[in-house]
Design an enzyme around this catalytic site. Structure first.
Site, PDB file in Angstrom:
ATOM      1  N   LYS A  13     -34.621 -11.231  14.073  1.00  0.00           N
ATOM      2  CA  LYS A  13     -34.512 -12.502  14.784  1.00  0.00           C
ATOM      3  C   LYS A  13     -35.024 -12.385  16.216  1.00  0.00           C
ATOM      4  O   LYS A  13     -35.563 -13.352  16.773  1.00  0.00           O
ATOM      5  CB  LYS A  13     -33.065 -12.989  14.767  1.00  0.00           C
TER       6      LYS A  13
ATOM      7  N   THR B  28     -23.179 -22.092   6.717  1.00  0.00           N
ATOM      8  CA  THR B  28     -24.084 -21.926   5.583  1.00  0.00           C
ATOM      9  C   THR B  28     -23.588 -20.764   4.734  1.00  0.00           C
ATOM     10  O   THR B  28     -22.636 -20.070   5.100  1.00  0.00           O
ATOM     11  CB  THR B  28     -25.527 -21.624   6.048  1.00  0.00           C
TER      12      THR B  28
ATOM     13  N   ASP C 242     -43.124 -17.115  -2.862  1.00  0.00           N
ATOM     14  CA  ASP C 242     -42.498 -16.172  -1.942  1.00  0.00           C
ATOM     15  C   ASP C 242     -43.301 -16.168  -0.649  1.00  0.00           C
ATOM     16  O   ASP C 242     -44.398 -15.603  -0.586  1.00  0.00           O
ATOM     17  CB  ASP C 242     -42.472 -14.782  -2.574  1.00  0.00           C
ATOM     18  N   ILE C 243     -42.766 -16.777   0.398  1.00  0.00           N
ATOM     19  CA  ILE C 243     -43.530 -16.933   1.631  1.00  0.00           C
ATOM     20  C   ILE C 243     -43.625 -15.634   2.430  1.00  0.00           C
ATOM     21  O   ILE C 243     -44.315 -15.587   3.451  1.00  0.00           O
ATOM     22  CB  ILE C 243     -42.945 -18.074   2.498  1.00  0.00           C
TER      23      ILE C 243
ATOM     24  N   ASN D 290     -37.741 -21.144   8.039  1.00  0.00           N
ATOM     25  CA  ASN D 290     -36.282 -21.095   7.994  1.00  0.00           C
ATOM     26  C   ASN D 290     -35.741 -20.083   6.994  1.00  0.00           C
ATOM     27  O   ASN D 290     -34.588 -19.681   7.094  1.00  0.00           O
ATOM     28  CB  ASN D 290     -35.754 -22.498   7.655  1.00  0.00           C
TER      29      ASN D 290
ATOM     30  N   TYR E 230     -30.921  -7.674  10.915  1.00  0.00           N
ATOM     31  CA  TYR E 230     -31.033  -9.113  11.130  1.00  0.00           C
ATOM     32  C   TYR E 230     -31.295  -9.427  12.602  1.00  0.00           C
ATOM     33  O   TYR E 230     -32.169 -10.230  12.939  1.00  0.00           O
ATOM     34  CB  TYR E 230     -29.736  -9.770  10.665  1.00  0.00           C
TER      35      TYR E 230
ATOM     36  N   LEU F 134     -29.189 -24.892   6.157  1.00  0.00           N
ATOM     37  CA  LEU F 134     -29.972 -25.489   7.229  1.00  0.00           C
ATOM     38  C   LEU F 134     -31.297 -26.039   6.727  1.00  0.00           C
ATOM     39  O   LEU F 134     -31.716 -27.129   7.138  1.00  0.00           O
ATOM     40  CB  LEU F 134     -30.226 -24.444   8.323  1.00  0.00           C
TER      41      LEU F 134
ATOM     42  N   ASP G 158     -38.295 -22.955  -1.708  1.00  0.00           N
ATOM     43  CA  ASP G 158     -37.104 -22.136  -1.912  1.00  0.00           C
ATOM     44  C   ASP G 158     -37.297 -21.284  -3.166  1.00  0.00           C
ATOM     45  O   ASP G 158     -37.812 -21.757  -4.174  1.00  0.00           O
ATOM     46  CB  ASP G 158     -35.854 -22.993  -2.071  1.00  0.00           C
TER      47      ASP G 158
END
Length: 310
Positions: A184, A214, A82-83, A109, A180, A19, A38
């Site tokens: 989310k 994905t 690394d965000i 994302n 997860y 995505l 990334d």
């Protein structure tokens, strides 16, 4: 390049594949200059080789997407920080500002999966998933918002946009995805708070809950994810990107604090928790009374959506 995002600078996290890659390419096609973030890790967040398909050596996924954008005549720069760390998130914003002089849109994302049933889910797996999804949304949002707030206070109120990535798992739950789903769901809460707090600075914040083919979804939805030999590929990640690009553009003025589902050719505005049937005794209930009245209220309420995999 002309387009709905001409002149805008967009940072997309986790943009080397899936995505994120589709979003980065779509923004560039609409005239945006893109910061492609990334780390090049595997689907579970572990080091998986530098190449775009996980092979050792070669260009990193971020570099490969940058090359695609440039080959099509667009502008892009790679970011490998690394965000989910404060330094990495700050450097994402700094890369946009130092390279292009501004930041207009942030698309959060990045993420990975470590699926387990709850009784088998380790603390390390829980922490890793919550870290990359929830903390990995919070920190880029925090640093981008600080930049935009400073711009607004200096008299340069931005037309800023944030698009967060939730999931149907966060909205309805998903068996085998406790960490997860929790992360989310947390992203939805973060989106609502950010939209309320940051609007005064010219910042709009929305979320999408995408469904697409994905690396993260191929195991859970293998049968449904196969691309058709002919016709419309409803599960292509590129189907989600048009909505994300619009939300990240100036054209989405006035839209904030919203959550959308996007899958194939379908867009749905999600309507979250709101008061349903209610009763007020005006005094304290006994447990038996509370239970009896609760059952009556439940009989009047809309049934909840089915948990995925149940």
């Amino acid at each position: 390049m002309s387009g709905i995002c001409a002149g805008r600078v967009v940072a997309v996290t986790g943009a080397g594949r899936g995505l994120g890659r589709a979003h980065a390419l779509a923004f560039a096609a609409e005239g945006a200059r893109v910061v492609v973030n990334d780390l090049g890790v595997g689907p579970d967040g572990t080091p998986g080789g530098a190449g775009p398909d996980g092979e050792p050596g070669g260009a990193s996924p971020a570099d490969a997407v940058v090359a695609e954008i440039r080959a099509a005549g667009g502008e892009a720069v790679a970011h490998a920080g690394d965000i989910a760390t404060s330094d990495g998130a700050a450097s994402l914003v700094a890369t946009a500002v130092e390279t292009y002089g501004r930041l207009d849109t942030l698309v959060n994302n990045a993420g990975f999966l470590r699926d387990r049933m709850l009784v088998n889910l380790t603390e390390d797996d829980w922490d890793a998933v919550v870290r990359v999804h929830l903390k990995g949304h919070f920190l880029p949002l925090k640093h981008a918002a600080a930049h935009w707030r400073a711009e607004a206070k200096a008299g340069r109120t931005p037309v800023a946009r944030v698009v967060n990535t939730s999931s149907g798992a966060g909205l309805l739950g998903s068996v085998g995805q406790g960490g997860y789903s929790a992360a989310k769901a947390g992203i939805v809460g973060l989106t609502l708070v950010a939209a309320a707090e940051l609007g005064r600075y010219g910042i709009q914040v929305n979320a999408v809950a995408p469904a697409a083919r994905t690396r993260m979804t191929e195991g859970a939805f293998a049968a449904a994810m196969a691309a058709p030999a002919t016709g419309f590929d409803a599960m292509a990640p590129e189907n989600v990107s048009p909505l994300v690009v619009w939300l990240g553009s100036a054209a989405s003025a006035g839209v904030t604090g919203r959550v959308f589902e996007a899958e194939g050719g379908r867009i749905t505005v999600m309507e979250g928790w709101r008061p349903g049937p209610t009763a007020d005794k005006g005094a304290r209930w006994t447990p038996a009374e509370a239970g009896e009245r609760a059952r009556e209220l439940l009989s009047e309420a809309e049934p909840p959506g089915a948990v995925y995999g149940a």
